[in-house]
Scaffold this motif. Sequence first.
Motif, PDB file in Angstrom:
ATOM      1  N   TYR A  68       0.008  16.449   0.845  1.00 24.00           N
ATOM      2  CA  TYR A  68       1.055  15.208   0.696  1.00 24.00           C
ATOM      3  C   TYR A  68       2.501  15.722   0.558  1.00 24.00           C
TER       4      TYR A  68
ATOM      5  N   GLN B  75     -10.088   8.210   4.362  1.00 22.60           N
ATOM      6  CA  GLN B  75      -9.262   9.200   5.279  1.00 22.60           C
ATOM      7  C   GLN B  75      -7.686   9.144   4.685  1.00 22.60           C
ATOM      8  N   GLU B  76      -7.352   8.262   3.793  1.00 24.42           N
ATOM      9  CA  GLU B  76      -5.818   8.180   3.504  1.00 24.42           C
ATOM     10  C   GLU B  76      -5.994   8.801   1.911  1.00 24.42           C
TER      11      GLU B  76
ATOM     12  N   ARG C 144      -3.658   6.567  -0.633  1.00 22.55           N
ATOM     13  CA  ARG C 144      -3.126   5.259  -0.246  1.00 22.55           C
ATOM     14  C   ARG C 144      -3.718   3.983  -0.998  1.00 22.55           C
TER      15      ARG C 144
ATOM     16  N   THR D 245       0.745  -1.131  -0.093  1.00 22.12           N
ATOM     17  CA  THR D 245      -0.084  -0.007  -0.097  1.00 22.12           C
ATOM     18  C   THR D 245       0.915   1.155   0.044  1.00 22.12           C
TER      19      THR D 245
ATOM     20  N   GLN E 212      -9.270   3.059   2.528  1.00 17.30           N
ATOM     21  CA  GLN E 212      -9.664   4.002   3.952  1.00 17.30           C
ATOM     22  C   GLN E 212      -9.689   5.512   3.125  1.00 17.30           C
TER      23      GLN E 212
ATOM     24  N   TRP F 127       1.305   5.650  -1.568  1.00 11.88           N
ATOM     25  CA  TRP F 127       0.750   6.761  -2.427  1.00 11.88           C
ATOM     26  C   TRP F 127       0.515   6.776  -3.623  1.00 11.88           C
TER      27      TRP F 127
END
Length: 181
Positions: free
Chosen positions: A169, A161-162, A110, A96, A159, A98
């Motif tokens: 970033y 929230q990622e 992500r 996982t 997620q 970015w």
Amino acid sequence: MADKRPISQLGDPVLRQTARPISNVQDDWVQPLIDDLILTLIQSQGVGISAPQVGSPHRIVVMASHPNERYPDAPMMEPTVLINPRMIDHSEAYVTDWEGCLSIPNIRGRVPRYQAVEVEYTTPAGKLQRQVFTDFIARIFQHEFDHLEGMVFLDRLQQPQELMTEQEYRQRVLTPVLAGR
């Protein structure tokens, strides 16, 4: 120097269509499309691009990894054209990390991807190739292959929230990593 093609942005229906296979790589329109993809990728400072991203619903991907502002640790890879690519096999392991996208500017997320993929594709010369891509190059391939299937990286987020802006970033993720070198 020629100008890059406009990049289709999230919301453009071409990004949600399954791209069509190319039946004859020697057709007159194929090489100019490849040339436009390479030029657009280089001028956009991306590491990968697919034909749907320039409005063409065809199964062509160009990968050209290199360190740049968006991906400072990217490995070097000369532009590689994959026509009608297929994923033959993949690792059990996921990584996982970015991702961003030229079609979804200023957003990072992500995304889990296979650590390694085995791919079969046709070259612009019409030769069938089989190759294994690992790590960042495997990530590029899977990202671009998703575009051929009518998907974007946002569809792969586990997620929500990622997800963050490019500015956040750079400040929260990239700057600390670069400072730690």
